[in-house]
Scaffold this motif. Structure first.
Motif, mmCIF file in Angstrom:
data_model
loop_
_atom_site.group_PDB
_atom_site.id
_atom_site.type_symbol
_atom_site.label_atom_id
_atom_site.label_comp_id
_atom_site.label_asym_id
_atom_site.label_seq_id
_atom_site.Cartn_x
_atom_site.Cartn_y
_atom_site.Cartn_z
ATOM 1 N N GLU A 1 0.832 -1.197 0.000
ATOM 2 C CA GLU A 1 0.000 0.000 0.000
ATOM 3 C C GLU A 1 0.871 1.254 0.000
ATOM 4 O O GLU A 1 1.950 1.267 0.601
ATOM 5 C CB GLU A 1 -0.913 0.043 1.228
ATOM 6 C CG GLU A 1 -1.987 -1.018 1.268
ATOM 7 C CD GLU A 1 -2.812 -0.952 2.530
ATOM 8 O OE1 GLU A 1 -3.776 -1.729 2.624
ATOM 9 O OE2 GLU A 1 -2.496 -0.141 3.435
ATOM 10 N N LEU A 2 0.384 2.280 -0.665
ATOM 11 C CA LEU A 2 1.049 3.576 -0.695
ATOM 12 C C LEU A 2 0.039 4.618 -0.223
ATOM 13 O O LEU A 2 -1.088 4.666 -0.730
ATOM 14 C CB LEU A 2 1.521 3.878 -2.118
ATOM 15 C CG LEU A 2 2.460 5.071 -2.308
ATOM 16 C CD1 LEU A 2 3.780 4.838 -1.589
ATOM 17 C CD2 LEU A 2 2.707 5.310 -3.795
ATOM 18 N N VAL A 3 0.438 5.445 0.747
ATOM 19 C CA VAL A 3 -0.504 6.363 1.393
ATOM 20 C C VAL A 3 0.060 7.778 1.398
ATOM 21 O O VAL A 3 1.255 7.995 1.646
ATOM 22 C CB VAL A 3 -0.786 5.914 2.850
ATOM 23 C CG1 VAL A 3 -1.729 6.898 3.542
ATOM 24 C CG2 VAL A 3 -1.365 4.508 2.876
ATOM 25 N N ARG A 4 -0.824 8.744 1.143
ATOM 26 C CA ARG A 4 -0.467 10.166 1.260
ATOM 27 C C ARG A 4 -1.730 10.966 1.561
ATOM 28 O O ARG A 4 -2.736 10.822 0.869
ATOM 29 C CB ARG A 4 0.178 10.691 -0.019
ATOM 30 C CG ARG A 4 0.530 12.183 0.050
ATOM 31 C CD ARG A 4 1.192 12.669 -1.210
ATOM 32 N NE ARG A 4 1.511 14.089 -1.120
ATOM 33 C CZ ARG A 4 0.933 15.038 -1.854
ATOM 34 N NH1 ARG A 4 0.000 14.704 -2.742
ATOM 35 N NH2 ARG A 4 1.274 16.297 -1.706
ATOM 36 N N ASP A 5 -1.656 11.786 2.593
ATOM 37 C CA ASP A 5 -2.779 12.661 2.961
ATOM 38 C C ASP A 5 -4.096 11.891 3.050
ATOM 39 O O ASP A 5 -5.120 12.300 2.491
ATOM 40 C CB ASP A 5 -2.919 13.799 1.942
ATOM 41 C CG ASP A 5 -1.756 14.773 2.008
ATOM 42 O OD1 ASP A 5 -1.067 14.797 3.045
ATOM 43 O OD2 ASP A 5 -1.529 15.484 1.015
ATOM 44 N N GLN A 6 -4.044 10.743 3.727
ATOM 45 C CA GLN A 6 -5.231 9.911 3.961
ATOM 46 C C GLN A 6 -5.792 9.293 2.685
ATOM 47 O O GLN A 6 -6.875 8.710 2.692
ATOM 48 C CB GLN A 6 -6.323 10.709 4.686
ATOM 49 C CG GLN A 6 -5.874 11.187 6.064
ATOM 50 C CD GLN A 6 -6.977 11.904 6.820
ATOM 51 O OE1 GLN A 6 -7.855 12.531 6.244
ATOM 52 N NE2 GLN A 6 -6.941 11.787 8.141
ATOM 53 N N GLN A 7 -5.068 9.409 1.576
ATOM 54 C CA GLN A 7 -5.426 8.702 0.349
ATOM 55 C C GLN A 7 -4.549 7.468 0.241
ATOM 56 O O GLN A 7 -3.373 7.498 0.610
ATOM 57 C CB GLN A 7 -5.198 9.590 -0.883
ATOM 58 C CG GLN A 7 -6.180 10.724 -1.040
ATOM 59 C CD GLN A 7 -5.915 11.501 -2.316
ATOM 60 O OE1 GLN A 7 -4.914 12.193 -2.430
ATOM 61 N NE2 GLN A 7 -6.803 11.363 -3.284
ATOM 62 N N LYS A 8 -5.121 6.400 -0.273
ATOM 63 C CA LYS A 8 -4.387 5.136 -0.342
ATOM 64 C C LYS A 8 -4.565 4.499 -1.708
ATOM 65 O O LYS A 8 -5.648 4.528 -2.282
ATOM 66 C CB LYS A 8 -4.905 4.173 0.746
ATOM 67 C CG LYS A 8 -4.245 2.804 0.739
ATOM 68 C CD LYS A 8 -4.775 1.943 1.870
ATOM 69 C CE LYS A 8 -6.192 1.486 1.607
ATOM 70 N NZ LYS A 8 -6.686 0.529 2.615
ATOM 71 N N VAL A 9 -3.465 3.912 -2.231
ATOM 72 C CA VAL A 9 -3.556 3.116 -3.457
ATOM 73 C C VAL A 9 -2.961 1.743 -3.184
ATOM 74 O O VAL A 9 -2.003 1.607 -2.425
ATOM 75 C CB VAL A 9 -2.836 3.778 -4.653
ATOM 76 C CG1 VAL A 9 -3.517 5.053 -5.064
ATOM 77 C CG2 VAL A 9 -1.364 4.022 -4.355
#
Length: 237
Positions: free
Chosen positions: A145-153
């Protein structure tokens, strides 16, 4: 003894696997409704999954991805499909191993024991979950998983490995040779295949509003450009 979930639409193979596993003390859960694989998994919480590729409704690759969003338990594919592409797809979608039919039950049992030891036994990693952070961009390699500013891909295994390299070496350049070695070990792979995965990683970063984050360094390789931040160091935890 460990619990194993069998996702196989051939009743004869299912019965034989169940009998063999229970003979050696494993507890088994059999999936009979193939649109409820994830529900059965969540209800029973098995420690390992045996998964066929050809299934009604959705194929095994789909269900493997769904399980991976919830768990890192070992998933072993058992399939009559022998092509390299099927095996690559299984691993890309989060599987731990791929066994082709017809199979030897002793080999299946040995692979099950090996995966259970790695996941829960003497070889299991008892350390806390590893993360890599660059300017608020956080990679969870084990979760893919990759996460930034509460967004996840969500990432494939190869995408996670590629980002692991780029983020671990930030802001340095990672050579194409190092990437090929890391992603495919000693297997011969056309360099165009690497280009495909770099494109996929760029797309995942774009989903997090990070366009242009992977820079091509001509004649050398690639590097992460954290233009959204100011630091020059990756944080490992």
């Amino acid at each position: 003894m460990s619990s194993i979930m069998i996702v196989e639409d051939d009743p004869k193979i299912t019965q034989l696997l169940q009998a063999q596993l229970e003979k050696y003390g494993y507890r088994t859960t059999i999936v009979t409704e193939f649109d409820e694989v994830l529900d059965v998994f969540q209800q029973n919480k098995p420690e390992l999954v045996l998964m066929d590729v050809n299934l009604p409704k959705f194929d095994g690759f789909y269900w493997c991805r769904q399980i991976r969003m919830l768990s890192n338990c070992p998933i072993l594919f058992i399939s009559a499909r022998e092509s390299k592409m099927d095996q690559v797809m299984a691993l890309e979608n989060g599987a731990d191993d791929y066994i082709t039919k017809p199979f030897d039950y002793d080999v299946v049992l040995a692979k099950i024991r090996s995966q259970l030891r790695r996941a829960y036994g003497m070889y299991a990693n008892q350390e806390k979950e590893r993360t890599i952070e660059v300017e608020g961009l956080v990679l969870y390699p084990e979760r893919m998983e990759l996460v930034r500013d509460q967004q996840k891909v969500e990432l494939s295994k190869k995408e996670a490995l590629l980002l692991d390299l780029l983020m671990s070496h930030y802001p340095r350049v990672v050579s194409r040779e190092r990437m090929l070695e890391k992603l495919w070990d000693e297997q011969f792979v056309d360099e165009n295949t690497l280009n495909v995965y770099v494109t996929r990683v760029r797309a995942k970063l774009k989903d997090l509003s990070l366009s242009g984050a992977v820079e091509t360094v001509r004649g050398e390789g690639y590097r992460l450009k954290a233009t959204w931040g100011d630091s020059h160091e990756a944080i490992h935890t």
